[in-house]
Write an enzyme that holds these catalytic residues in place. Sequence first.
Site, mmCIF file in Angstrom:
data_model
loop_
_atom_site.group_PDB
_atom_site.id
_atom_site.type_symbol
_atom_site.label_atom_id
_atom_site.label_comp_id
_atom_site.label_asym_id
_atom_site.label_seq_id
_atom_site.Cartn_x
_atom_site.Cartn_y
_atom_site.Cartn_z
ATOM 1 N N ASP A 434 -73.260 -30.295 10.717
ATOM 2 C CA ASP A 434 -71.794 -30.289 10.812
ATOM 3 C C ASP A 434 -71.239 -31.410 9.920
ATOM 4 O OD1 ASP A 434 -69.346 -29.397 11.761
ATOM 5 O OD2 ASP A 434 -69.429 -30.562 13.600
ATOM 6 N N GLU A 437 -68.925 -31.193 4.663
ATOM 7 C CA GLU A 437 -68.121 -30.730 3.517
ATOM 8 C C GLU A 437 -68.267 -31.632 2.272
ATOM 9 O OE1 GLU A 437 -67.323 -28.728 6.869
ATOM 10 O OE2 GLU A 437 -66.925 -30.870 6.711
ATOM 11 N N ASP A 510 -63.694 -24.445 12.906
ATOM 12 C CA ASP A 510 -62.880 -24.778 14.081
ATOM 13 C C ASP A 510 -61.676 -23.849 14.200
ATOM 14 O OD1 ASP A 510 -64.664 -26.799 14.537
ATOM 15 O OD2 ASP A 510 -63.433 -28.355 13.635
#
Length: 825
Positions: A434, A437, A510
């Site tokens: 997670d 990015e 999300d």
Amino acid sequence: MIEDINKNIVKAADSPIELPIDLVEDLEIQHVNNPIIGLKPIEKKFLGSVKEVKQVNNKYIFSDGDASVEITIVSDEIIKVRLAPHSVFLDEFSYAVPVLDQKAAVFTVDENQTHYIVSTNTVSCLINKENFLISFSDNSSKLINEDQLAMHWEENVKFGGYYVYCTKKCYPEEAFYGLGDKPTDLNLRGKRFQNWNSDTYSFAKHQDPLYRSIPFYISLNEGVAHGIFMDNTFKTHFDFAYEDKGKTSFWADGGELQYYYIHGPHMMDVVKRYHTLTGTHKLPPLWALGYHQCRWSYYPESKLQDLAMNFRSRKIPCDALYLDIDYMDGYRCFTWNKKYFPNPKKMVKELSDDGFKTVVIIDPGIKVDDNYWVFKEGKENKYFCRRSDDYFMEGHVWPGRCQFPDFTNPEVRKWWGGLFKELVEIGVAGVWNDMNEPAVFGSGTFPDDVRHQYDGHRGSHRKAHNVYGMQMVRATYDGLKNLQKSKRPFTITRAGYAGVQRYSSVWTGDNVASWEHLKLGSLQMQRLSMSGIPFAGTDIGGFSGEPTAELFTRWIQLGVFSPFMRAHSAGDTAEREPWSFGVTYEVINRKFIELRYKLLPYIYSAFWEHHRYGFPILRPVVMLEQEIPTNRYREDEFTFGDKILVCPVLEEGATSRKVYLPEGAWYDYWTHAALEGGEEYMVGAPLDSMPIFVKAGSVIPEYPVMQHVNEFEIDELMFQIYYSNYEVNSFYFEDHGDTFAYEQDIYLEKKFIVNGDDKTMTVKQSVEGLFTPRYETYELKLIGLPFKPSKIIIDNKDYVGDLSFDALKRIRIKVSKHFKQISIS
């Protein structure tokens, strides 16, 4: 002459002089305190007329005297185009295309008065001599793709290099698909997008960019499809007739203008050929296709144990439970919070004994703490990213002040993979990457001047940003594969770039507990499948916000036909398990999760067809019938594999909905009612149901309901066989379910052929592979026979069992797994 000019420059040292710009460009002159007046301003420069062409193996290099364009024949259907503004090509390197497998056996270059024509047996690339416009045609000379403007570029003064541009003609009825999981309409025409991996909490419809960058799209015009893959890791931009209805453009903030033209003519062909470049997803472990339960966060240990107990006592199947960041010691990766989880190895074993795999989250941010072994190792070995002036790049994420490994360095990837040793020894079965990015609190992501090793090809974060998450999960996958020996790793990543499917599954990030996001999730999964990322899912129920009981139940139903099925929610929301909304909804949710487990052998076979043959797993209607113009805008219906069509219920309070069935014959999965395709139907969809249809002629394998994969050994395999009056092929795949033995042919791929007429039906079976299952018999359920059978012959022997229809008008027979032909009359 040069000596005279130099003398004049020395004499005029006290006063500025002006030289003609063409003379300045031709001469290498050192000027001291003499400004040159008349330099050309920085502006877009376009390719001029073609002045030279040369061949190097399967490449042709065309030049206008300054810039060069390289045309590479990759295969009969794929041609690569590269632009070098001043004829200096960068080193060939790609994270998306690790090996360019060039397969075109025959190609030629021809010249006529206006064009150079580079041709394979299937497609031609035409280069206009006068204006350097590039176009592509099929072998019947039909133009498929054309430049509107010559490729162009603009110098980037701040960073060096160039902004690079390509502008294509957009035809009046052209439609566009793909580009990853953009949360918008399936057809991208009339929209503009950018690719820059971004942490987008509670993203909105049409918000852009999101977590992944997949610079690949499919064009469909007049029933003919082609693809464009722009392999550029910088921030890229795509305009699908947004600024100008007659133009489609793609451009990048740096790097090379490099793209692949991928010929169809079918959309399915385009996706399969894209996979020949970027790879397919490895066959996942079978348990990864079961139901997964996740939350931010399940802790302490007693909470996780209570969760597991509820699944088993309520008889709701589940294969994996997730631990979010709170299982760690102060959010330090590769550690355990001993207050919440005093004996993780014991806990993980107990969960495993009850059929649950444990999946843990690992983020890239490593806490700056000299007493923390991971940070200490990374610091000593200089594995963390640095700024341009050699300071370590630091940012705040969950642990506080962190430094970040440079996953574009192969040495760092190997080190990172080895860090999972203790987790694997504890028994952790999967890893969830997670925040990659990469996300940084306050600043969004890394500064542009962060340096990356980039597998020896060097680059700033402008170049490495979009591949950072992909290289992180690559390191994770390779580490797990090495540590788990023969077991297949399970990984899931939030960020990625084209080719990430070789290492990981993904989820759409999300999302929000709303009906709009339920529909967006369906669109995003279809789009990811079309974009080369097959193993994808949504946070069932929505990550943020509170779903109603009805919304959660409809989302579970969509989840059954999501390649990745996981419920997940934020920590500030109410708990969200299949039983959280009362008994009525629990019963329905159990029914559909059980359906997922019944269909696991079909789902697993669809993954095999993807891995081995490159087929997308989810297929929108437009991919099935691209020649029908109205299908360009159909978004709700899709098939899982090629045999089961679903139409999720996406409207609050709906108890029926309109469904379009593609041409051919179909059966209602629930009632077995036969329907003719090519039409729309109003189908009942009470809350405990959803429209599901099976293509006539299909052979659908089903397991008995299990509480988790491999709960018990199957002693008989069941197939539902649907009558058809035309020939239909079906595939079924089986193997050990969690090893790489299939790479040594330790598997079975079974092919079934069904055909029939008004009075007969035949079923043929052929088998490939070396795997030996323990069961010996099949139970076959013959569905939709238009006649009452009086005789069944199996491999030239009469069947002597019962031939009567059951309550659903099926005939049930038991046969040897080795049968070759069954004839029913």
